[in-house]
Write a protein that holds these residues in place. Structure first.
Motif, PDB file in Angstrom:
ATOM      1  N   SER A 237       0.826  -1.214   0.000  1.00 38.15           N
ATOM      2  CA  SER A 237       0.000   0.000   0.000  1.00 38.15           C
ATOM      3  C   SER A 237       0.856   1.257   0.000  1.00 38.15           C
ATOM      4  O   SER A 237       0.518   2.265  -0.647  1.00 38.15           O
ATOM      5  N   TYR A 238       1.959   1.217   0.717  1.00 37.53           N
ATOM      6  CA  TYR A 238       2.852   2.371   0.775  1.00 37.53           C
ATOM      7  C   TYR A 238       3.397   2.710  -0.618  1.00 37.53           C
ATOM      8  O   TYR A 238       3.318   3.853  -1.082  1.00 37.53           O
ATOM      9  N   HIS A 239       3.921   1.711  -1.302  1.00 41.68           N
ATOM     10  CA  HIS A 239       4.513   1.965  -2.621  1.00 41.68           C
ATOM     11  C   HIS A 239       3.437   2.210  -3.683  1.00 41.68           C
ATOM     12  O   HIS A 239       3.693   2.938  -4.661  1.00 41.68           O
ATOM     13  N   LEU A 240       2.250   1.642  -3.507  1.00 41.01           N
ATOM     14  CA  LEU A 240       1.155   1.915  -4.425  1.00 41.01           C
ATOM     15  C   LEU A 240       0.858   3.412  -4.481  1.00 41.01           C
ATOM     16  O   LEU A 240       0.791   4.009  -5.569  1.00 41.01           O
ATOM     17  N   VAL A 241       0.680   4.030  -3.317  1.00 39.13           N
ATOM     18  CA  VAL A 241       0.323   5.448  -3.292  1.00 39.13           C
ATOM     19  C   VAL A 241       1.480   6.309  -3.778  1.00 39.13           C
ATOM     20  O   VAL A 241       1.280   7.282  -4.516  1.00 39.13           O
ATOM     21  N   LEU A 265       5.876  -1.071  -8.951  1.00 41.19           N
ATOM     22  CA  LEU A 265       5.600  -1.942  -7.804  1.00 41.19           C
ATOM     23  C   LEU A 265       6.549  -3.136  -7.775  1.00 41.19           C
ATOM     24  O   LEU A 265       7.010  -3.550  -6.705  1.00 41.19           O
ATOM     25  N   LEU A 266       6.863  -3.684  -8.950  1.00 40.89           N
ATOM     26  CA  LEU A 266       7.765  -4.836  -8.990  1.00 40.89           C
ATOM     27  C   LEU A 266       9.205  -4.436  -8.679  1.00 40.89           C
ATOM     28  O   LEU A 266      10.013  -5.271  -8.250  1.00 40.89           O
ATOM     29  N   PRO A 276       9.057 -13.515  -0.121  1.00 40.71           N
ATOM     30  CA  PRO A 276       8.644 -13.263  -1.506  1.00 40.71           C
ATOM     31  C   PRO A 276       7.299 -12.546  -1.568  1.00 40.71           C
ATOM     32  O   PRO A 276       6.313 -13.006  -0.988  1.00 40.71           O
ATOM     33  N   GLN A 277       7.251 -11.428  -2.254  1.00 33.97           N
ATOM     34  CA  GLN A 277       6.020 -10.664  -2.431  1.00 33.97           C
ATOM     35  C   GLN A 277       6.107  -9.898  -3.743  1.00 33.97           C
ATOM     36  O   GLN A 277       6.849  -8.922  -3.854  1.00 33.97           O
ATOM     37  N   ASN A 278       5.347 -10.351  -4.718  1.00 32.50           N
ATOM     38  CA  ASN A 278       5.359  -9.751  -6.042  1.00 32.50           C
ATOM     39  C   ASN A 278       3.946  -9.328  -6.418  1.00 32.50           C
ATOM     40  O   ASN A 278       3.083 -10.183  -6.650  1.00 32.50           O
TER      41      ASN A 278
END
Length: 401
Positions: A237-241, A265-266, A276-278
């Motif tokens: 959510s942080y990087h999305l915004v 995002l990637l 791992p979170q992609n």
């Protein structure tokens, strides 16, 4: 006996409200207007109105809590109503956090989206919280877990992914652009275990119509929270915004496209997560998600820390707007009593001082139909939640922990 009448009224209001919402407008009858010659910024629509339902649940009634899901939702709301997000009218956004994010309120908000949206509009649905699958049947049905989801029986309060898909398909068939942002595979001690959270994301990844989906991680992965990310945020959510503010604008043309957001995002999320979170992004990749507001982006680049430090929260957060000022004194008094009875839980009793009585009186007066529909949704949601609590308490009493 009270419980019997309660369930009867819930059924009546639920069915009648679903049948009659199709043409409801905002209480004040207004439309979002972009001045001629001005290109909208942020997630504002080029041709129609933008509506959003933003859900974030950190504090659950019966299920293990999360740390930052509600905060993530509030910050996404702040983005949408800011200059960078397009100054979306707060009256068109339902922000539901923690106890407000119960099944009844979420259902009411989705019904409102369906009732008020028309062709050319844009709808944004944001969910941050737990997702899981039930393990009682071979069907392994998936749910978004609302605030008051029963920990033993997910159909009591859980929002089925099948119902979510129906709403998204319906809106898409109305030529409404739908953007679903999901952060529903956070780790926790749930009935389905870790596999349940991961399977939920696999179900969410399925394409239901022509909606855009932006999900926090791949099936088989978990979405992580971090105390050091933005002062305490979900990493996704942080990087999305931040990306929507303009950090994802790779070619510097002032547009953040879906393809650019995916790339951003990637780049940012996997290195920041200890596991791992992609993120997953699906939809038309040339779609412009946001127009960059130069001043907001400049401030973000200068700070390079927590963007919420320089974006002030705007009030009010809700959907009522300014229609109260237009009501005649007696009608305003009845409506305020209705709201008071809803908040106090006096839904159907006592007979002369309850929400049902106030609602009935308002229906007999010359009142804008949209106000009646809004009151109907509020009462139906409150009755749904009370009835669910009665059933949930009974189920908990007979099912051993």
């Amino acid at each position: 006996m009270k419980q019997f009448y309660l369930l009867c009224i819930v059924s009546f209001l639920f069915l009648s409200s679903v049948e009659s919402y199709a043409q409801v407008k905002d209480p004040d009858g207004s439309e979002t207007v972009t001045p001629r010659g001005v290109r909208p910024v942020g997630m504002q629509s080029e041709s129609g109105s933008v509506r959003a339902v933003i859900i974030g649940i950190s504090d659950y009634k019966e299920i293990d809590d999360l740390k930052y899901a509600a905060r993530d939702a509030e910050i996404f709301y702040d983005y949408l109503v800011s200059n960078a997000g397009g100054n979306i009218d707060s009256a068109r956004i339902d922000l539901l956090t923690n106890e407000q994010a119960n099944f009844g309120n979420i259902w009411k908000s989705f019904e409102r989206l369906k009732a008020e949206s028309v062709a050319g509009d844009k709808v944004i649905i944001y969910f941050s919280g737990h997702g899981d699958v039930e393990t009682l049947t071979d069907a392994q049905n998936g749910y978004l877990l609302t605030y008051n989801t029963n920990k033993n029986v997910y159909p009591l309060g859980g929002f089925p992914l099948s119902m979510l898909s129906h709403y998204l398909i319906t809106l898409s068939n109305m030529d409404v652009q739908v953007i679903f942002i999901g952060d529903a595979c956070r780790s926790g001690k749930l009935a389905g275990g870790m596999d349940g959270a991961m399977q939920t994301n696999a179900l969410l990844k399925m394409q239901w119509a022509n909606e855009i989906k932006i999900l926090s991680c791949q099936p088989g992965e978990l979405s992580m929270e971090s105390a050091t990310c933005g002062g305490g945020r979900g990493i996704f959510s942080y990087h999305l915004v931040q990306g929507l503010y303009g950090l994802a604008d790779e070619n510097g043309d002032g547009d953040v496209t879906l393809a650019e957001l995916q790339i951003y995002l990637l780049k940012k999320v996997p290195p920041a997560s200890p596991f791992p979170q992609n993120p997953v992004v699906t939809g038309n990749f040339i779609t412009s998600l946001a127009r960059v507001d130069t001043q907001s982006l400049l401030a973000l680049r200068e700070k390079q820390s927590v963007y919420e430090n320089y974006i002030a929260s705007l009030e009010p957060r809700g959907q009522i707007g300014g229609f109260l000022e237009e009501l005649e004194p007696e009608k305003k008094r009845i409506y305020l009593h209705f709201r008071k009875f809803i908040e106090e839980g006096n839904l159907i009793t006592p007979a002369h001082a309850c929400a049902l009585e106030a609602f009935t009186r308002m229906t007999k007066m010359d009142v804008n139909e949209s106000i009646i529909k809004m009151m109907q949704r509020n009462l139906a949601a409150a009755l749904q939640n009370e009835a669910q609590d009665v059933i949930s308490n009974y189920v908990n009493s007979i099912i051993p922990v």
